[in-house]
Write an enzyme that holds these catalytic residues in place. Structure first.
Site, PDB file in Angstrom:
ATOM      1  N   TYR A 241      44.251  14.135 -51.560  1.00  0.00           N
ATOM      2  CA  TYR A 241      43.217  14.962 -52.178  1.00  0.00           C
ATOM      3  C   TYR A 241      43.861  16.278 -52.507  1.00  0.00           C
ATOM      4  O   TYR A 241      43.883  16.617 -53.748  1.00  0.00           O
ATOM      5  CB  TYR A 241      42.287  14.579 -51.600  1.00  0.00           C
ATOM      6  CG  TYR A 241      40.879  15.272 -52.504  1.00  0.00           C
ATOM      7  CD1 TYR A 241      40.181  14.782 -53.527  1.00  0.00           C
ATOM      8  CD2 TYR A 241      40.365  16.730 -52.007  1.00  0.00           C
ATOM      9  CE1 TYR A 241      39.439  15.095 -54.273  1.00  0.00           C
ATOM     10  CE2 TYR A 241      39.344  17.177 -52.642  1.00  0.00           C
ATOM     11  CZ  TYR A 241      38.829  16.511 -53.845  1.00  0.00           C
ATOM     12  OH  TYR A 241      37.816  17.143 -54.623  1.00  0.00           O
TER      13      TYR A 241
ATOM     14  N   GLY B   3      37.075  11.435 -59.987  1.00  0.00           N
ATOM     15  CA  GLY B   3      38.012  11.801 -59.097  1.00  0.00           C
ATOM     16  C   GLY B   3      38.147  11.240 -58.007  1.00  0.00           C
ATOM     17  O   GLY B   3      37.007  10.289 -57.865  1.00  0.00           O
TER      18      GLY B   3
ATOM     19  N   LYS C 170      44.712  18.293 -56.308  1.00  0.00           N
ATOM     20  CA  LYS C 170      43.961  19.253 -56.710  1.00  0.00           C
ATOM     21  C   LYS C 170      44.891  20.624 -56.876  1.00  0.00           C
ATOM     22  O   LYS C 170      44.792  21.397 -57.719  1.00  0.00           O
ATOM     23  CB  LYS C 170      42.695  19.709 -55.918  1.00  0.00           C
ATOM     24  CG  LYS C 170      41.646  18.664 -55.946  1.00  0.00           C
ATOM     25  CD  LYS C 170      41.439  18.179 -57.451  1.00  0.00           C
ATOM     26  CE  LYS C 170      39.831  17.046 -57.181  1.00  0.00           C
ATOM     27  NZ  LYS C 170      39.564  16.738 -58.373  1.00  0.00           N
TER      28      LYS C 170
ATOM     29  N   SER D 138      39.081  21.757 -57.377  1.00  0.00           N
ATOM     30  CA  SER D 138      38.398  21.960 -56.072  1.00  0.00           C
ATOM     31  C   SER D 138      38.859  23.043 -55.096  1.00  0.00           C
ATOM     32  O   SER D 138      40.113  23.597 -55.305  1.00  0.00           O
ATOM     33  CB  SER D 138      38.625  20.633 -55.235  1.00  0.00           C
ATOM     34  OG  SER D 138      38.019  20.665 -54.087  1.00  0.00           O
TER      35      SER D 138
ATOM     36  N   GLY E 227      34.297  10.324 -65.437  1.00  0.00           N
ATOM     37  CA  GLY E 227      33.298  10.489 -64.324  1.00  0.00           C
ATOM     38  C   GLY E 227      31.919  10.498 -64.435  1.00  0.00           C
ATOM     39  O   GLY E 227      31.143  10.918 -63.642  1.00  0.00           O
TER      40      GLY E 227
ATOM     41  N   ASP F 162      39.598   2.898 -67.145  1.00  0.00           N
ATOM     42  CA  ASP F 162      40.382   3.009 -65.786  1.00  0.00           C
ATOM     43  C   ASP F 162      41.347   4.204 -65.979  1.00  0.00           C
ATOM     44  O   ASP F 162      42.260   3.978 -66.638  1.00  0.00           O
ATOM     45  CB  ASP F 162      40.861   1.818 -65.268  1.00  0.00           C
ATOM     46  CG  ASP F 162      41.446   1.853 -64.125  1.00  0.00           C
ATOM     47  OD1 ASP F 162      41.572   2.918 -63.471  1.00  0.00           O
ATOM     48  OD2 ASP F 162      41.920   1.043 -63.487  1.00  0.00           O
TER      49      ASP F 162
HETATM   50  N1  LIG Z   1      31.552  16.494 -54.432  1.00  0.00           N
HETATM   51  C1  LIG Z   1      32.482  17.401 -53.766  1.00  0.00           C
HETATM   52  O1  LIG Z   1      32.046  18.194 -52.671  1.00  0.00           O
HETATM   53  C2  LIG Z   1      33.388  18.007 -54.634  1.00  0.00           C
HETATM   54  C3  LIG Z   1      34.123  19.133 -54.510  1.00  0.00           C
HETATM   55  C4  LIG Z   1      35.343  19.701 -55.196  1.00  0.00           C
HETATM   56  C5  LIG Z   1      35.579  18.918 -56.326  1.00  0.00           C
HETATM   57  N2  LIG Z   1      35.024  17.699 -56.683  1.00  0.00           N
HETATM   58  C6  LIG Z   1      35.446  17.052 -57.977  1.00  0.00           C
HETATM   59  O2  LIG Z   1      34.390  16.644 -58.730  1.00  0.00           O
HETATM   60  C7  LIG Z   1      34.884  15.685 -59.207  1.00  0.00           C
HETATM   61  C8  LIG Z   1      33.561  14.632 -59.368  1.00  0.00           C
HETATM   62  O3  LIG Z   1      33.467  14.176 -58.095  1.00  0.00           O
HETATM   63  P1  LIG Z   1      31.804  13.786 -57.751  1.00  0.00           P
HETATM   64  O4  LIG Z   1      31.481  14.767 -56.486  1.00  0.00           O
HETATM   65  O5  LIG Z   1      30.837  13.906 -58.641  1.00  0.00           O
HETATM   66  O6  LIG Z   1      32.062  12.288 -56.905  1.00  0.00           O
HETATM   67  P2  LIG Z   1      31.613  10.907 -57.413  1.00  0.00           P
HETATM   68  O7  LIG Z   1      32.164   9.918 -56.526  1.00  0.00           O
HETATM   69  O8  LIG Z   1      30.100  10.962 -57.511  1.00  0.00           O
HETATM   70  O9  LIG Z   1      32.215  10.574 -58.891  1.00  0.00           O
HETATM   71  C9  LIG Z   1      33.387  10.407 -59.218  1.00  0.00           C
HETATM   72  C10 LIG Z   1      33.307   9.592 -60.332  1.00  0.00           C
HETATM   73  O10 LIG Z   1      34.693   9.262 -60.828  1.00  0.00           O
HETATM   74  C11 LIG Z   1      34.760   7.914 -61.256  1.00  0.00           C
HETATM   75  N3  LIG Z   1      36.014   7.230 -61.086  1.00  0.00           N
HETATM   76  C12 LIG Z   1      37.123   6.956 -59.915  1.00  0.00           C
HETATM   77  N4  LIG Z   1      38.178   6.445 -60.272  1.00  0.00           N
HETATM   78  C13 LIG Z   1      37.839   6.383 -61.498  1.00  0.00           C
HETATM   79  C14 LIG Z   1      39.161   5.811 -62.317  1.00  0.00           C
HETATM   80  N5  LIG Z   1      39.977   5.212 -61.840  1.00  0.00           N
HETATM   81  N6  LIG Z   1      38.700   5.760 -64.001  1.00  0.00           N
HETATM   82  C15 LIG Z   1      37.704   6.341 -64.365  1.00  0.00           C
HETATM   83  N7  LIG Z   1      36.606   7.099 -63.634  1.00  0.00           N
HETATM   84  C16 LIG Z   1      36.908   6.792 -62.332  1.00  0.00           C
HETATM   85  C17 LIG Z   1      33.962   7.282 -60.150  1.00  0.00           C
HETATM   86  O11 LIG Z   1      33.594   5.941 -60.504  1.00  0.00           O
HETATM   87  C18 LIG Z   1      32.786   8.192 -60.184  1.00  0.00           C
HETATM   88  O12 LIG Z   1      31.862   7.925 -61.049  1.00  0.00           O
HETATM   89  C19 LIG Z   1      36.138  14.952 -58.603  1.00  0.00           C
HETATM   90  O13 LIG Z   1      37.337  15.104 -59.551  1.00  0.00           O
HETATM   91  C20 LIG Z   1      35.949  15.536 -57.245  1.00  0.00           C
HETATM   92  O14 LIG Z   1      37.263  15.775 -56.871  1.00  0.00           O
HETATM   93  C21 LIG Z   1      33.963  17.188 -55.910  1.00  0.00           C
END
Ligand SMILES: NC(=O)c1ccc[n+]([C@@H]2O[C@H](COP(=O)([O-])OP(=O)(O)OC[C@H]3O[C@@H](n4cnc5c(N)ncnc54)[C@H](O)[C@@H]3O)[C@@H](O)[C@H]2O)c1
Length: 261
Positions: A156, A76, A160, A116, A11, A50
Site C-alpha cells: 500500500y 484503491g 502511493k 495518501s 471508486g 475493474d
Molecule cells: N480512508 C483512508 O483513510 C484513506 C487515506 C488515504 C488515502 N486513501 C485513498 O482514498 C481512496 C479511496 O479510498 P476510500 O477510503 O474511499 O476506501 P473505500 O474502500 O471506501 O473505497 C474504495 C473503492 O475502490 C473500489 N475498487 C477497489 N478495487 C477496484 C477495482 N479493481 N476496480 C474498480 N474499483 C475498485 C472499491 O469497490 C471501493 O468502492 C483510495 O485510493 C485510498 O487509498 C484513503
C-alpha cells in the site's frame, strides 16, 4: 466551480469516491462513476469496471465518452488483497486508465490522483519508486513485486509512493502537458471509510491512532471531496504536479519530528 463539466470518478461506490461523485453532481457536474461494485444510489451515470487488469482498463476507457473535463482517480485497495492486486489497482491500473483516456480528455482538463499520507516516504525510497514507475504501460506486476520483494502490507505505501512520483512526472509528460492537462494528487490522512479497518490490520492500531491524534480527529469523506473537486476546477489552473496533504495537519506534524523544527 465545476458546473457543466464532465467529471469521471473511480471508486464511486464507497467512501471518498462516493462522496466526491455526490458533491460533483450537487455542484452541477455531469458525473460518471466507475467501480467494481455497484453503488447503492449512483450519483449520475455509473459504469461497472475493474481497474486491476489491462483488459478491464481498456473496457472502461472504451466505454467512456469523449470530452471529459476531470478524471478523479480514487479507487484503491489497502494491501489486504495482496501486493500484486494492490499495485495493479492503486498504480498501474490508475496510470493505464489515465493514459488511455488522454485522447478523450479536453484541452485544459484535470486529473486528480488519490494518493495518501502513506506515500510520505517516496523521497527516501526514490530508487524503488522510479524503477516501478519506469515499467511502462500495464506491466507484469508479479515480476516487479518479486524483483523488489514487496510484501502485502508494504504494497500500500509503495503504491502511493509511486503514484506521488508519477503525478509529478505526468504533470510534465507531453501526453498531458502539451494540451494543458494538469495532473495533481491529494494525500489524505486517516479517513473514516470502510478501508480504514483494513489499515488498522495492515499498519496496526498504533500507527492509525497516532495519526488520528496528530490531526485531533479522523477525517471523513466530506473533508476530502471538496479539495479533489477544487483541483478539477479552473480555480486551480496554475496548480500542476502538486501533492496536496488533506490530513488535518498530520504531515506537518511528522515533518516537524523528522526534520526537527
Ligand atoms: N480512508 C483512508 O483513510 C484513506 C487515506 C488515504 C488515502 N486513501 C485513498 O482514498 C481512496 C479511496 O479510498 P476510500 O477510503 O474511499 O476506501 P473505500 O474502500 O471506501 O473505497 C474504495 C473503492 O475502490 C473500489 N475498487 C477497489 N478495487 C477496484 C477495482 N479493481 N476496480 C474498480 N474499483 C475498485 C472499491 O469497490 C471501493 O468502492 C483510495 O485510493 C485510498 O487509498 C484513503
Amino acid at each position: 466551480m465545476i458546473f457543466g463539466k464532465t467529471i469521471v470518478v473511480t471508486g464511486a461506490a464507497s467512501g471518498i469516491g462516493k462522496r466526491t461523485a455526490e458533491l460533483a453532481a450537487r455542484m452541477g457536474a455531469d458525473v460518471i462513476g466507475i467501480d467494481i461494485n455497484e453503488p447503492a444510489i449512483p450519483a449520475g451515470r455509473f459504469l461497472k469496471g475493474d481497474l486491476s487488469s489491462p483488459e478491464g482498463v481498456a473496457e472502461i476507457a472504451m466505454a467512456l465518452p469523449d470530452r471529459i473535463d476531470g478524471l478523479c482517480n480514487i479507487a484503491g485497495l489497502s494491501g489486504r488483497a495482496g501486493a500484486v492486486k494492490t499495485l495493479s489497482v492503486n498504480f498501474y491500473g490508475l496510470r493505464a486508465l489515465t493514459e488511455a483516456l488522454a485522447p478523450k480528455l479536453r484541452d485544459g482538463a484535470a486529473v486528480v490522483n488519490l494518493a495518501s499520507l502513506a506515500g510520505y516516504g517516496w523521497r527516501t525510497e526514490v530508487e524503488r519508486a522510479r524503477d516501478l514507475c519506469d515499467a511502462e504501460g500495464f506491466p507484469e506486476v508479479e515480476a516487479l513485486v518479486a524483483r523488489h520483494g514487496i510484501g502485502d502490507a508494504e504494497s500500500y505505501p509503495v503504491s502511493k509512493q509511486v503514484l506521488i512520483l508519477w503525478t509529478q512526472r505526468a504533470a510534465h509528460q507531453p501526453l498531458f502537458k502539451s494540451r494543458g492537462i494538469r495532473v495533481n494528487a491529494v494525500s489524505p490522512g486517516p479517513v473514516e471509510t470502510p478501508i480504514l479497518s483494513d489499515f488498522r490490520q495492515v499498519l496496526g492500531d498504533e500507527k492509525v491512532d497516532g495519526d488520528v491524534a496528530r490531526a485531533g480527529r479522523a477525517g471523513i469523506a466530506e473533508d476530502i471531496a471538496p479539495p479533489v473537486l477544487f483541483l478539477c476546477s479552473d480555480a486551480a489552473r496554475w496548480i500542476n504536479g502538486a501533492n496536496i496533504p488533506v490530513d488535518g495537519g498530520v504531515e506537518a506534524s511528522i515533518n516537524a519530528d523528522v526534520i526537527g523544527f
